[in-house]
Write an enzyme that holds these catalytic residues in place. Structure first.
Site, PDB file in Angstrom:
ATOM      1  N   ILE A   1      20.511 -24.393  21.245  1.00 19.07           N
ATOM      2  CA  ILE A   1      20.270 -25.039  19.951  1.00 19.07           C
ATOM      3  C   ILE A   1      21.599 -24.951  19.221  1.00 19.07           C
ATOM      4  CG2 ILE A   1      19.000 -24.980  17.779  1.00 19.07           C
ATOM      5  CD1 ILE A   1      16.589 -23.955  19.336  1.00 19.07           C
TER       6      ILE A   1
ATOM      7  N   TYR B   1      15.189 -10.340   5.055  1.00 23.19           N
ATOM      8  CA  TYR B   1      15.242  -9.541   3.835  1.00 23.19           C
ATOM      9  C   TYR B   1      14.255  -8.374   3.805  1.00 23.19           C
ATOM     10  CZ  TYR B   1      15.789  -8.110  -1.004  1.00 23.19           C
ATOM     11  OH  TYR B   1      16.022  -7.357  -2.126  1.00 23.19           O
TER      12      TYR B   1
ATOM     13  N   LYS C   1      15.104 -18.603  20.942  1.00 20.18           N
ATOM     14  CA  LYS C   1      16.483 -18.912  20.599  1.00 20.18           C
ATOM     15  C   LYS C   1      17.169 -17.588  20.297  1.00 20.18           C
ATOM     16  CE  LYS C   1      19.438 -21.162  17.145  1.00 20.18           C
ATOM     17  NZ  LYS C   1      19.491 -21.931  15.875  1.00 20.18           N
TER      18      LYS C   1
ATOM     19  N   THR D   1      18.205 -23.514   9.960  1.00 23.85           N
ATOM     20  CA  THR D   1      19.273 -22.961   9.136  1.00 23.85           C
ATOM     21  C   THR D   1      20.308 -24.030   8.793  1.00 23.85           C
ATOM     22  OG1 THR D   1      19.010 -20.825  10.220  1.00 23.85           O
ATOM     23  CG2 THR D   1      21.048 -21.184   9.005  1.00 23.85           C
TER      24      THR D   1
ATOM     25  N   TYR E   1      13.001 -17.053  17.130  1.00 23.92           N
ATOM     26  CA  TYR E   1      14.411 -17.225  16.772  1.00 23.92           C
ATOM     27  C   TYR E   1      14.957 -15.889  16.301  1.00 23.92           C
ATOM     28  CZ  TYR E   1      18.455 -19.176  14.143  1.00 23.92           C
ATOM     29  OH  TYR E   1      19.704 -19.456  13.645  1.00 23.92           O
TER      30      TYR E   1
ATOM     31  N   ARG F   1      21.879 -12.912  10.274  1.00 25.38           N
ATOM     32  CA  ARG F   1      21.324 -13.449   9.034  1.00 25.38           C
ATOM     33  C   ARG F   1      20.090 -12.687   8.559  1.00 25.38           C
ATOM     34  NH1 ARG F   1      22.641 -18.563   6.926  1.00 25.38           N
ATOM     35  NH2 ARG F   1      24.251 -19.670   8.080  1.00 25.38           N
TER      36      ARG F   1
END
Length: 293
Positions: free
Chosen positions: A203, A107, A161, A44, A133, A138
Site C-alpha cells: 500500500i 493515542y 498492512k 492516512t 494496519y 504514528r
C-alpha cells in the site's frame, strides 16, 4: 484481490480546503490507466484524520463510483474509538467498497488483548474483508506478531498492512501465518525487499507519483525477479525518501501539484505546505527520475 501496487490515494482539495471531486476523479483514472492494482480511499495519505464522518464516506463513495469496479477499493476506516471504527466500516460497506483497512487505535495506547477485542469487534460488525494496519510510528502501539496470529483466526480478517519497515518482522509473520493471509508492505523504501521475501504487495505512497513504475515493480518482485526488481526500485529510491521529508501527505500533494495533476497542493490544518528547502529537494528528485521537466 488485495495484492500488487495499491495506492494510498491523496484527497485533493481546493485552496479553501474543500474536497476537489473533479480532480479526485481524474486521479482515479490516472491510476487505472497506469496499472495500479487497487486504491485505498481516505487512509492516512487521504487525510482521514481531518475529514469529518459524512465527508469521509462521501469521498469513499466517489472513489467507488469513479473506479466503477475496475480495481478494488479499500476504505480507510480506522479510529481510536471502536464504535467509530465500526460505524465507518459499516458506512463504507454501504457505499460498495471491497474491503476496509483498520489502523491500530492511536493515542489511547491499548493493550494487546485490547487490540484483539477491538479488531474482532470491527470484523464482527461487517461482512467485508478486513485488513489490519500496523504503523507504530504514528499510533505508538505496536500490533505484535502473536496478536496478528490471534486475529487471523477471524474469518473476516484476511491480511495486514505492516508499516514498520522491519523485514525480520515479515519472516516472523510468515512463519506463524497461513500462506493465504495477505501481507502488504506499508513502507515504500523497504517494499521491494518485503515482496521479494514473500510479501504480496504494497500500500504505497510513492504510487501516487509513479504508479506505472510501482505496478511494474510489484509484478517483478512478487514474481521473484529479484535483479530486475531491485534495479527498478533503485531508480525511485530517492523518491521514496523525499516523499517523507515532511509528514505524509504534505510531500505527495506538493509533487502532484508540480506535475500538474492537482490544481492545488492544499492540505487541512494542522498540516501546512512544505518548507521551501523541501519543495526544492523533491522537485530535484522528480527531475532526476523524469517526472518533472
Amino acid at each position: 484481490m488485495f495484492k500488487g501496487s495499491v495506492v494510498a490515494l491523496v484527497t485533493p482539495m481546493a485552496d479553501n480546503g474543500q474536497v476537489d471531486y473533479e480532480t479526485l476523479k481524474n486521479l482515479v483514472e490516472f491510476h487505472i490507466n497506469a496499472g495500479t492494482d487497487g486504491v485505498v480511499a481516505v487512509g492516512t495519505t487521504g487525510e482521514a484524520s481531518t475529514l469529518p464522518f459524512d465527508e469521509h464516506i462521501k469521498v469513499v463513495a466517489k472513489i467507488v463510483e469513479y473506479s466503477d469496479r475496475r480495481v478494488p477499493v479499500i476504505a480507510g476506516t480506522g479510529a481510536n474509538s471502536t464504535s467509530e471504527a465500526i460505524e465507518l466500516s459499516q458506512a463504507s460497506a454501504g457505499v460498495g467498497v471491497d474491503g476496509v483497512l483498520s489502523v491500530v487505535p492511536y493515542y489511547n495506547k491499548p493493550q494487546q488483548r485490547g487490540l484483539v477485542a477491538h479488531f474482532n469487534a470491527v470484523a464482527d460488525a461487517t461482512d467485508l474483508p478486513v485488513l489490519l494496519y500496523n504503523v507504530p510510528g504514528r499510533t505508538v502501539t505496536d500490533l505484535l506478531p502473536d496478536t496478528v496470529v490471534e486475529l487471523a483466526k477471524h474469518p473476516q480478517i484476511i491480511g495486514l498492512k505492516e508499516a514498520t519497515g522491519d523485514l525480520k518482522r515479515l519472516q516472523v509473520l510468515k512463519s506463524k501465518l497461513s500462506d493465504d493471509f495477505i501481507l502488504l508492505s506499508g513502507d515504500d523504501p523497504t517494499a521491494c525487499e518485503f515482496m521479494l521475501q514473500g510479501g504480496h504487495g504494497v500500500i504505497s505512497v510513492t504510487a501516487n507519483i509513479v504508479p506505472a513504475i510501482m505496478a511494474k515493480l510489484c509484478q517483478l518482485a512478487t514474481s521473484g525477479k529479484a535483479e530486475e526488481a531491485r534495479a527498478l526500485d533503485a531508480t525511485i529510491a530517492a523518491l521514496h525518501h523525499a516523499l517523507f521529508i515532511e509528514p505524509n501527505p504534505v510531500m505527495p500533494k506538493w509533487a502532484l501539484y508540480k506535475m500538474g495533476l492537482m490544481p492545488s497542493p492544499a492540505l487541512r490544518l494542522p498540516l501546512v505546505l512544505p518548507e521551501q528547502i523541501h519543495q526544492n529537494a523533491i522537485e530535484q528528485v522528480m527531475k532526476n527520475i523524469g517526472v518533472l521537466s
